[in-house]
Design an enzyme around this catalytic site. Structure first.
Site, short mmCIF file in Angstrom:
data_model
loop_
_atom_site.label_atom_id
_atom_site.label_comp_id
_atom_site.label_asym_id
_atom_site.label_seq_id
_atom_site.Cartn_x
_atom_site.Cartn_y
_atom_site.Cartn_z
N ASP A 19 40.28 29.93 31.91
CA ASP A 19 41.44 30.32 32.73
C ASP A 19 42.76 30.09 31.99
OD1 ASP A 19 42.71 31.32 34.94
OD2 ASP A 19 42.62 29.45 36.09
N ASN A 67 38.21 38.96 40.83
CA ASN A 67 39.14 39.54 39.85
C ASN A 67 39.23 41.07 39.96
OD1 ASN A 67 38.29 37.14 37.20
ND2 ASN A 67 39.94 37.05 38.72
C1 IPE Z 1 38.51 32.13 37.57
O1 IPE Z 1 39.85 32.27 37.27
C2 IPE Z 1 37.75 33.29 37.00
C3 IPE Z 1 37.69 33.34 35.55
C4 IPE Z 1 38.19 32.49 34.72
C5 IPE Z 1 36.99 34.47 35.01
P1 IPE Z 1 40.90 32.90 38.32
O2 IPE Z 1 42.22 32.88 37.67
O3 IPE Z 1 40.41 34.21 38.78
O4 IPE Z 1 40.80 31.88 39.53
P2 IPE Z 1 41.87 31.47 40.62
O5 IPE Z 1 42.35 32.73 41.25
O6 IPE Z 1 42.97 30.74 39.92
O7 IPE Z 1 41.12 30.57 41.55
C1 IPE Z 2 41.48 34.05 33.01
O1 IPE Z 2 42.85 34.10 32.84
C2 IPE Z 2 40.81 35.36 32.70
C3 IPE Z 2 40.39 36.11 33.88
C4 IPE Z 2 40.39 35.66 35.09
C5 IPE Z 2 39.95 37.48 33.66
P1 IPE Z 2 43.82 34.59 34.00
O2 IPE Z 2 44.05 36.05 33.85
O3 IPE Z 2 43.33 34.16 35.32
O4 IPE Z 2 45.15 33.81 33.63
P2 IPE Z 2 46.16 33.12 34.62
O5 IPE Z 2 45.39 32.18 35.49
O6 IPE Z 2 46.80 34.22 35.41
O7 IPE Z 2 47.12 32.42 33.74
MG MG Z 3 43.62 32.46 36.40
#
Ligand code: IPE
Ligand code: IPE
Ligand code: MG
Length: 237
Positions: A19, A67
């Site tokens: 993340d 996502n």
């Molecule tokens: C969790 O991250 C999913 C992945 C890293 C693929 P998110 O960014 O989607 O999770 P939340 O929304 O912060 O809980």
């Molecule tokens: C994790 O990074 C990757 C996916 C969930 C696809 P994020 O895209 O959630 O990054 P933040 O949490 O917005 O920084």
């Molecule tokens: Mg994230």
């Protein structure tokens, strides 16, 4: 050569919630997709390092079912990146002896990505050094519901259902439960990752954003795990 680890007590299966790609990019004044691109490079480095450190199973949370709700353009870029990544890396996996698997509702993926997933799985099915599972279009609750449906469709009766027979219906069939789950970016939640399998996993949270999470920090997480006392609800006599 000086060993990087005290011997023993290594996690067999490590799960990582990768993340912080978006925040990393925003901090640098870049579009979010640049964070995902950099994140994919980090994944490559961490896969190699995990194998080198003797981790036998690595599960990377790359894209959750939730996502799919992100803006269309971001989702499309992530799918494109996945495609490019798989097309390039599957031969690397073969070379490194890495068995690639995917977990998740793959039906929702674009056909191109699905084909590459199937190709990578087939190409690496005999590889023995490490099992790499990519959780894509994955949700833990969804995985459990799909498993229940599989059980019902097979005509199973209540006495056929046990914890171990149920685990065999999950996408992670055959893998041990994750010993250690790492989450980057400072968020302290599971976000629907491996809900069934993480019952007794050790959790490691770090503020580092995924595009900055390197080999050294993985080593730190593994060392942290090595000194933990896992009791599984029991009392040591
Ligand atoms: C969790 O991250 C999913 C992945 C890293 C693929 P998110 O960014 O989607 O999770 P939340 O929304 O912060 O809980
Ligand atoms: C994790 O990074 C990757 C996916 C969930 C696809 P994020 O895209 O959630 O990054 P933040 O949490 O917005 O920084
Ligand atoms: Mg994230």
């Amino acid at each position: 050569m000086k060993p990087e680890f005290p011997p023993g007590n290594m996690p067999g299966h490590v799960g990582i919630i990768m993340d912080g790609n978006g925040r990393w990019a925003e901090m640098k004044g870049l579009p979010r997709v640049e964070g995902h691109r950099r994140g994919a490079e980090r994944a490559k480095e961490i896969i190699e390092a995990s194998k080198e450190f003797g981790v036998k199973a690595l599960t990377l949370y790359a894209f959750s079912l939730e996502n799919w709700q992100r803006p269309k353009a971001e989702v499309a870029m992530i799918m494109k990146l996945l495609e490019v990544y798989l097309r390039r890396e599957m031969y690397e996996f073969v070379k490194e002896g890495i068995h690639f698997r995917a977990a998740g509702d793959l039906n929702r993926l674009p056909q191109g990505v699905r084909n590459l997933v199937a190709q990578a799985e087939a190409l690496t099915s005999a590889c023995k050094n490490m099992v790499l599972t990519a959780a894509i279009s994955y949700g833990g609750r969804d995985e459990i519901v799909r498993a229940v449906k599989k059980a019902l469709q097979s005509g199973a009766s209540p006495q056929d259902i046990s914890e171990s027979s149920f685990a065999d219906l999950l996408d992670t069939k055959g893998l041990p439960d994750p010993d250690l789950i790492i989450r980057t970016s400072g968020e302290k939640r599971i976000s629907n990752f491996l809900l069934w399998q993480s019952a007794y996993s050790e959790l490691y949270f770090t503020d580092t954003l995924w595009p900055e999470f390197g080999r050294e920090e993985l080593l730190g997480a593994l060392r942290d795990y090595q000194v933990r006392d896992r009791r599984f609800g029991a009392v040591k006599l």
